[in-house]
Design a protein around this motif. Structure first.
Motif, PDB file in Angstrom:
ATOM      1  N   LEU A 161      62.969  28.976 -11.625  1.00  0.00           N
ATOM      2  CA  LEU A 161      62.734  27.544 -11.767  1.00  0.00           C
ATOM      3  C   LEU A 161      61.573  27.072 -10.898  1.00  0.00           C
ATOM      4  O   LEU A 161      60.858  26.128 -11.256  1.00  0.00           O
ATOM      5  CB  LEU A 161      64.002  26.769 -11.412  1.00  0.00           C
ATOM      6  CG  LEU A 161      65.186  26.930 -12.375  1.00  0.00           C
ATOM      7  CD1 LEU A 161      66.431  26.263 -11.810  1.00  0.00           C
ATOM      8  CD2 LEU A 161      64.852  26.353 -13.741  1.00  0.00           C
TER       9      LEU A 161
ATOM     10  N   THR B  52      72.935  23.662 -20.600  1.00  0.00           N
ATOM     11  CA  THR B  52      73.334  25.033 -20.288  1.00  0.00           C
ATOM     12  C   THR B  52      74.114  25.090 -18.986  1.00  0.00           C
ATOM     13  O   THR B  52      75.201  25.690 -18.916  1.00  0.00           O
ATOM     14  CB  THR B  52      72.101  25.954 -20.184  1.00  0.00           C
ATOM     15  OG1 THR B  52      71.435  26.001 -21.444  1.00  0.00           O
ATOM     16  CG2 THR B  52      72.503  27.365 -19.769  1.00  0.00           C
ATOM     17  N   TYR B  53      73.581  24.454 -17.945  1.00  0.00           N
ATOM     18  CA  TYR B  53      74.247  24.502 -16.645  1.00  0.00           C
ATOM     19  C   TYR B  53      75.569  23.727 -16.669  1.00  0.00           C
ATOM     20  O   TYR B  53      76.535  24.110 -15.998  1.00  0.00           O
ATOM     21  CB  TYR B  53      73.332  23.967 -15.552  1.00  0.00           C
ATOM     22  CG  TYR B  53      72.260  24.949 -15.152  1.00  0.00           C
ATOM     23  CD1 TYR B  53      72.501  26.321 -15.162  1.00  0.00           C
ATOM     24  CD2 TYR B  53      71.001  24.521 -14.758  1.00  0.00           C
ATOM     25  CE1 TYR B  53      71.520  27.224 -14.808  1.00  0.00           C
ATOM     26  CE2 TYR B  53      70.005  25.426 -14.391  1.00  0.00           C
ATOM     27  CZ  TYR B  53      70.286  26.775 -14.418  1.00  0.00           C
ATOM     28  OH  TYR B  53      69.319  27.685 -14.062  1.00  0.00           O
TER      29      TYR B  53
ATOM     30  N   SER C 134      67.925  32.146 -10.092  1.00  0.00           N
ATOM     31  CA  SER C 134      67.623  30.920 -10.837  1.00  0.00           C
ATOM     32  C   SER C 134      66.566  30.090 -10.120  1.00  0.00           C
ATOM     33  O   SER C 134      65.625  29.582 -10.739  1.00  0.00           O
ATOM     34  CB  SER C 134      68.896  30.091 -11.031  1.00  0.00           C
ATOM     35  OG  SER C 134      69.874  30.812 -11.753  1.00  0.00           O
TER      36      SER C 134
ATOM     37  N   LEU D  58      68.238  22.954 -20.452  1.00  0.00           N
ATOM     38  CA  LEU D  58      68.609  23.422 -19.114  1.00  0.00           C
ATOM     39  C   LEU D  58      69.823  22.673 -18.592  1.00  0.00           C
ATOM     40  O   LEU D  58      70.763  23.272 -18.052  1.00  0.00           O
ATOM     41  CB  LEU D  58      67.420  23.243 -18.168  1.00  0.00           C
ATOM     42  CG  LEU D  58      67.470  23.972 -16.827  1.00  0.00           C
ATOM     43  CD1 LEU D  58      67.508  25.477 -17.037  1.00  0.00           C
ATOM     44  CD2 LEU D  58      66.256  23.597 -15.983  1.00  0.00           C
TER      45      LEU D  58
ATOM     46  N   GLN E 205      66.759  35.011 -19.164  1.00  0.00           N
ATOM     47  CA  GLN E 205      67.338  33.868 -19.853  1.00  0.00           C
ATOM     48  C   GLN E 205      66.848  32.549 -19.267  1.00  0.00           C
ATOM     49  O   GLN E 205      66.501  31.621 -19.999  1.00  0.00           O
ATOM     50  CB  GLN E 205      68.858  33.922 -19.790  1.00  0.00           C
ATOM     51  CG  GLN E 205      69.547  32.820 -20.589  1.00  0.00           C
ATOM     52  CD  GLN E 205      69.245  32.902 -22.065  1.00  0.00           C
ATOM     53  OE1 GLN E 205      69.843  33.671 -22.798  1.00  0.00           O
ATOM     54  NE2 GLN E 205      68.298  32.105 -22.536  1.00  0.00           N
ATOM     55  N   THR E 206      66.814  32.472 -17.945  1.00  0.00           N
ATOM     56  CA  THR E 206      66.324  31.245 -17.303  1.00  0.00           C
ATOM     57  C   THR E 206      64.859  31.013 -17.636  1.00  0.00           C
ATOM     58  O   THR E 206      64.437  29.881 -17.921  1.00  0.00           O
ATOM     59  CB  THR E 206      66.505  31.333 -15.778  1.00  0.00           C
ATOM     60  OG1 THR E 206      67.860  31.653 -15.471  1.00  0.00           O
ATOM     61  CG2 THR E 206      66.143  30.007 -15.119  1.00  0.00           C
ATOM     62  N   SER E 207      64.072  32.077 -17.620  1.00  0.00           N
ATOM     63  CA  SER E 207      62.663  31.974 -17.971  1.00  0.00           C
ATOM     64  C   SER E 207      62.490  31.515 -19.416  1.00  0.00           C
ATOM     65  O   SER E 207      61.633  30.683 -19.717  1.00  0.00           O
ATOM     66  CB  SER E 207      61.971  33.322 -17.759  1.00  0.00           C
ATOM     67  OG  SER E 207      60.632  33.296 -18.219  1.00  0.00           O
TER      68      SER E 207
ATOM     69  N   LEU F 148      74.323  33.887 -19.513  1.00  0.00           N
ATOM     70  CA  LEU F 148      74.479  33.694 -18.079  1.00  0.00           C
ATOM     71  C   LEU F 148      75.915  33.980 -17.638  1.00  0.00           C
ATOM     72  O   LEU F 148      76.140  34.597 -16.585  1.00  0.00           O
ATOM     73  CB  LEU F 148      74.086  32.264 -17.695  1.00  0.00           C
ATOM     74  CG  LEU F 148      72.608  31.907 -17.889  1.00  0.00           C
ATOM     75  CD1 LEU F 148      72.367  30.429 -17.541  1.00  0.00           C
ATOM     76  CD2 LEU F 148      71.712  32.794 -17.031  1.00  0.00           C
TER      77      LEU F 148
ATOM     78  N   ILE G 291      69.673  37.343 -16.187  1.00  0.00           N
ATOM     79  CA  ILE G 291      69.596  35.978 -15.649  1.00  0.00           C
ATOM     80  C   ILE G 291      68.148  35.532 -15.533  1.00  0.00           C
ATOM     81  O   ILE G 291      67.788  34.405 -15.901  1.00  0.00           O
ATOM     82  CB  ILE G 291      70.303  35.898 -14.277  1.00  0.00           C
ATOM     83  CG1 ILE G 291      71.805  36.095 -14.446  1.00  0.00           C
ATOM     84  CG2 ILE G 291      70.017  34.558 -13.593  1.00  0.00           C
ATOM     85  CD1 ILE G 291      72.570  36.205 -13.142  1.00  0.00           C
TER      86      ILE G 291
END
Length: 221
Positions: free
Chosen positions: A126, A25-26, A122, A22, A180-182, A199, A177
């Motif tokens: 999260l 990625t960010y 997001s 995570l 992908q975040t999940s 993303l 989004i």
């Protein structure tokens, strides 16, 4: 007792791995967004022409394929910057056209809307940590609807269909989004390069679609 200790260790390692993916990625997403914006700025300043539909599609999918092939090596970082830089270049002429027609406020509003959508989606995933994989079937169906609509509109050139496609792009990209975040927080995605690309492309599509919608509705005032 030993089994419990092993299970605890495994869970701890999994949490650390998720946090690492995570964070990476960010971080990479922020860098690629900044790089793409810089390339778009140069493209605007140099007044570079838009490469056209064919070159855009070939360049995008070619670099996307290269990024996937190199995603497990250090070359993947070069590939992702090449991809996002190319997308920034294609965005420059579009922004020049919009701003040249008095649409600077459209660009600002689209940027703010894109940021708001991304942070809201997001934060939702999260916070709730929900499994969003159930969206997979709808995403596949949505993809085919968008492709068919896009091809049809090349020949039909219907403004209403074009606006509908922009709306579908926003919904589709928002779903990407969420998924992908999940996938990252639930341990299903361990490659931060691929996660970043998903993303980034989603944000690019949302931004471009918002510009199209805002420009169209603004011109009707």
């Amino acid at each position: 007792m030993r089994n419990e200790a092993q299970a605890y260790t495994a869970r701890s390692e999994s949490v650390l791995q998720v946090n690492k993916v995570l964070r990476n990625t960010y971080m990479l997403l922020a860098l690629t967004l900044a790089f793409s914006a810089a390339v778009a700025g140069v493209s605007m300043a140099m007044n570079w022409p838009h490469p056209g539909l064919i070159i855009t599609l070939v360049g995008f999918y070619g670099l996307l394929y290269l990024t996937h092939k190199t995603s497990n090596s250090s070359a993947g970082l070069l590939s992702v910057f090449a991809l996002t830089g190319f997308m920034g270049y294609t965005m420059g002429p579009i922004l020049n056209m919009v701003i040249g027609n008095g649409g600077a406020d459209v660009v600002v509003t689209a940027f703010g809307g894109t940021a708001l959508i991304f942070f809201a989606l997001s934060a939702y995933v999260l916070t709730t940590k929900k499994d969003m994989s159930f969206l997979g079937g709808m995403m596949v169906a949505g993809f085919f609807v968008i492709v068919i609509g896009f091809v049809a509109n090349i020949f039909l050139q219907l403004p209403a269909l074009s606006l509908a496609l922009s709306g579908l792009f926003i919904l589709f990209s928002s779903g990407a989004i969420l998924m992908q975040t999940s996938a990252i927080i639930r341990g299903g995605e361990r490659n931060y390069i691929l996660a970043t690309v998903t993303l980034f492309v989603s944000l690019y599509n949302i931004f471009l679609s918002l510009i199209h919608l805002l420009t169209a509705f603004g011109s009707n005032d």
